[in-house]
Design an enzyme around this catalytic site. Sequence first.
Site, PDB file in Angstrom:
ATOM      1  N   LYS A  63     -12.509  -8.247  -3.911  1.00 38.71           N
ATOM      2  CA  LYS A  63     -11.048  -8.199  -3.961  1.00 38.71           C
ATOM      3  C   LYS A  63     -10.530  -9.105  -5.087  1.00 38.71           C
ATOM      4  O   LYS A  63     -11.260  -9.375  -6.023  1.00 38.71           O
ATOM      5  CB  LYS A  63     -10.468  -8.595  -2.603  1.00 38.71           C
ATOM      6  CG  LYS A  63     -10.809  -7.598  -1.500  1.00 38.71           C
ATOM      7  CD  LYS A  63     -10.158  -6.254  -1.757  1.00 38.71           C
ATOM      8  CE  LYS A  63     -10.568  -5.207  -0.751  1.00 38.71           C
ATOM      9  NZ  LYS A  63      -9.677  -5.020   0.346  1.00 38.71           N
ATOM     10  N   GLU A  64      -9.281  -9.532  -4.975  1.00 38.58           N
ATOM     11  CA  GLU A  64      -8.666 -10.334  -6.030  1.00 38.58           C
ATOM     12  C   GLU A  64      -9.594 -11.463  -6.486  1.00 38.58           C
ATOM     13  O   GLU A  64      -9.587 -11.880  -7.630  1.00 38.58           O
ATOM     14  CB  GLU A  64      -7.337 -10.926  -5.536  1.00 38.58           C
ATOM     15  CG  GLU A  64      -6.177  -9.952  -5.568  1.00 38.58           C
ATOM     16  CD  GLU A  64      -6.160  -8.957  -4.415  1.00 38.58           C
ATOM     17  OE1 GLU A  64      -7.182  -8.825  -3.704  1.00 38.58           O
ATOM     18  OE2 GLU A  64      -5.119  -8.286  -4.231  1.00 38.58           O
ATOM     19  N   LYS A  69       2.315 -11.125  -5.820  1.00 36.26           N
ATOM     20  CA  LYS A  69       1.620  -9.823  -5.797  1.00 36.26           C
ATOM     21  C   LYS A  69       2.177  -8.920  -4.696  1.00 36.26           C
ATOM     22  O   LYS A  69       2.299  -7.718  -4.877  1.00 36.26           O
ATOM     23  CB  LYS A  69       0.123 -10.074  -5.585  1.00 36.26           C
ATOM     24  CG  LYS A  69      -0.761  -8.869  -5.829  1.00 36.26           C
ATOM     25  CD  LYS A  69      -2.205  -9.367  -5.814  1.00 36.26           C
ATOM     26  CE  LYS A  69      -3.296  -8.375  -6.030  1.00 36.26           C
ATOM     27  NZ  LYS A  69      -3.137  -7.161  -6.665  1.00 36.26           N
ATOM     28  N   SER A  84     -15.178   0.317  -1.797  1.00 35.63           N
ATOM     29  CA  SER A  84     -13.723   0.183  -1.689  1.00 35.63           C
ATOM     30  C   SER A  84     -13.145   1.522  -1.284  1.00 35.63           C
ATOM     31  O   SER A  84     -13.453   2.548  -1.884  1.00 35.63           O
ATOM     32  CB  SER A  84     -13.132  -0.253  -3.036  1.00 35.63           C
ATOM     33  OG  SER A  84     -11.723  -0.088  -3.008  1.00 35.63           O
ATOM     34  N   SER A  85     -12.273   1.503  -0.277  1.00 38.83           N
ATOM     35  CA  SER A  85     -11.643   2.753   0.154  1.00 38.83           C
ATOM     36  C   SER A  85     -10.644   3.241  -0.888  1.00 38.83           C
ATOM     37  O   SER A  85     -10.189   4.377  -0.835  1.00 38.83           O
ATOM     38  CB  SER A  85     -10.944   2.553   1.498  1.00 38.83           C
ATOM     39  OG  SER A  85      -9.839   1.693   1.331  1.00 38.83           O
ATOM     40  N   ARG A 142     -13.888  -6.113 -11.173  1.00 38.36           N
ATOM     41  CA  ARG A 142     -13.830  -5.351  -9.917  1.00 38.36           C
ATOM     42  C   ARG A 142     -14.373  -3.946 -10.169  1.00 38.36           C
ATOM     43  O   ARG A 142     -13.927  -3.251 -11.076  1.00 38.36           O
ATOM     44  CB  ARG A 142     -12.386  -5.310  -9.380  1.00 38.36           C
ATOM     45  CG  ARG A 142     -11.863  -6.693  -9.038  1.00 38.36           C
ATOM     46  CD  ARG A 142     -10.404  -6.692  -8.647  1.00 38.36           C
ATOM     47  NE  ARG A 142     -10.163  -6.004  -7.376  1.00 38.36           N
ATOM     48  CZ  ARG A 142      -8.950  -5.836  -6.851  1.00 38.36           C
ATOM     49  NH1 ARG A 142      -7.883  -6.300  -7.501  1.00 38.36           N
ATOM     50  NH2 ARG A 142      -8.794  -5.210  -5.714  1.00 38.36           N
ATOM     51  N   SER A 154     -12.673   0.322   5.512  1.00 39.98           N
ATOM     52  CA  SER A 154     -11.197   0.245   5.454  1.00 39.98           C
ATOM     53  C   SER A 154     -10.528   1.585   5.739  1.00 39.98           C
ATOM     54  O   SER A 154      -9.602   2.000   5.040  1.00 39.98           O
ATOM     55  CB  SER A 154     -10.753  -0.263   4.070  1.00 39.98           C
ATOM     56  OG  SER A 154     -11.477  -1.385   3.674  1.00 39.98           O
ATOM     57  N   ASP A 203      -7.716  -6.790   5.325  1.00 41.21           N
ATOM     58  CA  ASP A 203      -6.814  -7.775   4.718  1.00 41.21           C
ATOM     59  C   ASP A 203      -6.267  -8.749   5.753  1.00 41.21           C
ATOM     60  O   ASP A 203      -6.303  -9.964   5.570  1.00 41.21           O
ATOM     61  CB  ASP A 203      -5.655  -7.071   4.002  1.00 41.21           C
ATOM     62  CG  ASP A 203      -6.100  -6.532   2.646  1.00 41.21           C
ATOM     63  OD1 ASP A 203      -7.248  -6.821   2.251  1.00 41.21           O
ATOM     64  OD2 ASP A 203      -5.307  -5.833   1.999  1.00 41.21           O
ATOM     65  N   HIS A 222      -2.980 -13.777  -3.694  1.00 42.18           N
ATOM     66  CA  HIS A 222      -1.819 -13.956  -2.824  1.00 42.18           C
ATOM     67  C   HIS A 222      -2.211 -14.238  -1.384  1.00 42.18           C
ATOM     68  O   HIS A 222      -1.587 -15.037  -0.696  1.00 42.18           O
ATOM     69  CB  HIS A 222      -0.940 -12.706  -2.891  1.00 42.18           C
ATOM     70  CG  HIS A 222      -1.669 -11.422  -2.580  1.00 42.18           C
ATOM     71  ND1 HIS A 222      -1.149 -10.442  -1.796  1.00 42.18           N
ATOM     72  CD2 HIS A 222      -2.897 -10.965  -2.940  1.00 42.18           C
ATOM     73  CE1 HIS A 222      -2.000  -9.444  -1.699  1.00 42.18           C
ATOM     74  NE2 HIS A 222      -3.077  -9.730  -2.381  1.00 42.18           N
ATOM     75  N   ARG A 223      -3.251 -13.577  -0.896  1.00 44.21           N
ATOM     76  CA  ARG A 223      -3.587 -13.735   0.524  1.00 44.21           C
ATOM     77  C   ARG A 223      -4.178 -15.112   0.825  1.00 44.21           C
ATOM     78  O   ARG A 223      -3.970 -15.659   1.899  1.00 44.21           O
ATOM     79  CB  ARG A 223      -4.514 -12.619   0.993  1.00 44.21           C
ATOM     80  CG  ARG A 223      -3.870 -11.271   0.873  1.00 44.21           C
ATOM     81  CD  ARG A 223      -4.339 -10.246   1.882  1.00 44.21           C
ATOM     82  NE  ARG A 223      -3.743  -8.968   1.555  1.00 44.21           N
ATOM     83  CZ  ARG A 223      -2.466  -8.648   1.814  1.00 44.21           C
ATOM     84  NH1 ARG A 223      -1.681  -9.493   2.435  1.00 44.21           N
ATOM     85  NH2 ARG A 223      -1.990  -7.480   1.444  1.00 44.21           N
ATOM     86  N   ASN A 235      -3.719  -7.109 -12.048  1.00 40.18           N
ATOM     87  CA  ASN A 235      -4.809  -7.175 -11.061  1.00 40.18           C
ATOM     88  C   ASN A 235      -4.479  -6.251  -9.887  1.00 40.18           C
ATOM     89  O   ASN A 235      -4.844  -6.521  -8.750  1.00 40.18           O
ATOM     90  CB  ASN A 235      -4.982  -8.623 -10.593  1.00 40.18           C
ATOM     91  CG  ASN A 235      -6.363  -8.859  -9.966  1.00 40.18           C
ATOM     92  OD1 ASN A 235      -7.226  -7.981  -9.998  1.00 40.18           O
ATOM     93  ND2 ASN A 235      -6.570 -10.024  -9.397  1.00 40.18           N
ATOM     94  N   SER A 255       0.834  -1.209   0.000  1.00 39.19           N
ATOM     95  CA  SER A 255       0.000   0.000   0.000  1.00 39.19           C
ATOM     96  C   SER A 255       0.862   1.250   0.000  1.00 39.19           C
ATOM     97  O   SER A 255       0.594   2.211  -0.721  1.00 39.19           O
ATOM     98  CB  SER A 255      -0.904   0.013   1.231  1.00 39.19           C
ATOM     99  OG  SER A 255      -1.706  -1.127   1.228  1.00 39.19           O
ATOM    100  N   ASP A 273       2.437  -6.184  -8.067  1.00 35.84           N
ATOM    101  CA  ASP A 273       1.649  -4.946  -8.048  1.00 35.84           C
ATOM    102  C   ASP A 273       2.514  -3.703  -8.217  1.00 35.84           C
ATOM    103  O   ASP A 273       2.126  -2.754  -8.900  1.00 35.84           O
ATOM    104  CB  ASP A 273       0.845  -4.845  -6.734  1.00 35.84           C
ATOM    105  CG  ASP A 273      -0.463  -5.607  -6.834  1.00 35.84           C
ATOM    106  OD1 ASP A 273      -0.576  -6.456  -7.744  1.00 35.84           O
ATOM    107  OD2 ASP A 273      -1.369  -5.355  -6.016  1.00 35.84           O
TER     108      ASP A 273
END
Length: 654
Positions: free
Chosen positions: A347-348, A420, A171-172, A124, A199, A320, A395-396, A94, A25, A51
């Site tokens: 999200k993703e 990512k 989404s923030s 998205r 968020s 997240d 990724h998460r 993405n 971020s 990213d």
Amino acid sequence: MSADFIDLPQLLSARGTVRLPGSKSISNRVLLLAALAAGETEVRDLLLSDDTARMLDALRTLGVGVEPGAGNRWCISGVAGRFPVRASELFLGNAGTAFRPLTAVLALAGGHYRMAGVARMHERPIGDLVDALRQLGADISYLGNEGFPPLAIRPPALLPGRVVSLRGDVSSQFLTGLLMALPLLGVETTVEVIGELISKPYVEITLASMARFGVHVRRDGWRRFTVPADSGYRSPGVVHVEGDASSASYFLALGAIGGGPLRVEGVGLDSIQGDVRFTEALAAMGAQVSSGDNWIEASAPVAGTGTLRGISLDCNHIPDAAMTLATTALFAVGPTTLRNIASWRVKETDRIAAMATELRKLGVRVEAGDDFIRVHPPGAGQFLHPAAIDTYDDHRIAMCFSLAALGTPLRINDPQSVGKTFPDYFARFAEVSQGVPVIAIDGTSASGKGTIAARVAQALGWHYLDSGALYRLTALAAGRAGIGVDDEAGVAAIAADLDVVFAGASITLSGEEVSDAIRSEEISAAASRVAALPAVRAALLFRQRAFRRPPGLVADGRDMASVVFPDALTKVFLTASVEMRAWRRHKQLIEKGMAASIAALSLDLRERDERDSQRSVAPMQQSADAELLDTTNLTIETAVAQVLDWVNKVPKVG
Ligand code: DC
């Protein structure tokens, strides 16, 4: 990482120190702000990941000077609000942290741009941001579905000096993108947030990052944000990127579940990243958390006072890192409920659906709704099931599920998705986790492997895997199904679906006792043939690794040390003269009442040795790091004692 899966052994414990990669971020915000600023900026500890690569590519395409230096230092030559390239096509993969703010900046900066991403990026939403930008005179059109990328941007007919309204509950990143772009207008502009702003911590990162570049946004609660007139970005010279607090969550949870202490370096509790508050959730579950200057550490609850406990938490402040709680919950007593997580759905991937589906593969009960998920851990005496986890290009999901390895051997498909935000995640993970130990005993047919391995297992109180039995079972099942060894796909399908139960000396195939049937010479020959088929070996790989359960495993076969358990603690290669092996096999068969001739057995063994060692995939071989044990003149007892001696010489783990 090129493999399309990674197998994690079940872990006994986790401890150590991990240096975190830079925050995604912060990295992408700082890159864009440095590009927009007047002057050069040296960015230190930048995250290098998919990213940020998308953002760096986009900035280069727009004519911004972007130069790597030593270490993770990058020099960005700011364009003072005016990109040199006024018409181009940008591909942003993405990366939401690149797509949203670049949309806002390019729509207000002026120029002709096309912006696209991967298929998921086109699912998205971005409509709320586009609506807000249009209120300022931006000219943006949708090239696919209304409200979604890809987008075409043309020069705006600016209507500045306004109050813009923006929805805050999807989404923030929309607010982040808009705020970062507003200084380009040069006049005071106010953003009014409609609905609850989700968020919020990410918006705080945005405000802190903008302040670093000289723009101070006035904030009235979380409803109104005003960017003052004449607020151009100025380079602060050098900017350090903090370690990623979301990435920290996996290791902190690992320490809390696996004993610890596990320390992450690069971020402290005074971080500007909201995800450091994950530590509060972990502490609420009972973990011990401590921190200092630029580090945080987590350990299991104090010895003797029990394990982690389930919690119910509103996760709006850590959207997240909250995902990490969903898999940490597998190791708590009582269910864990994560609430207010509707943003997971955009999200993703749809993260609520993905989490629920994959958690269920581990054999646990999961409830999920529009904006919550509840995970019920296994009850007393129950265990997580070995499973192959799909990661949805997210990724998460990949990183969260690595924690489940503390309860079961695990396969994670497409692990490269971690690129990512954390390209070397699994290497760092391996450094701080201790897998269940394995003793790998490979060797020729009838060298005594089976007997010796089983006795070593018994002496240590460990599990035992007779991997040859799996090839024998495959040969038997394929023969019964009328599938020939030349039908590789057919035999592999049989191997993947074997319904087999090992219980001591008993082996049942689809409920039928087959421990003697698979030892016949006919099956021995057929097993050696099916074992040469690469698809069959691939189909049996994870099944073998799933035997690696605490406290340890002794595995015998041909490729235990080289392929199945390359990280085995002790590796032994057993052999004996052909004459001695033929004599032993003869004795065995006679005892079972089966007819046999020593001459025929010798010939057979030579042929099998030849086939097992000459095949193209996983040939029988002595690994360079294996001890050689010739059993021709040894009793079983002496051979077992020798193996145990080698095992005892290895420094203990765990
Ligand atoms: O160890 P065994 O004789 O039960 O093995 C039967 C066959 O399976 C043998 O021909 C070699 C093959 N095998 C293999 O290729 N890889 C293993 N890990 C174990 C056995």
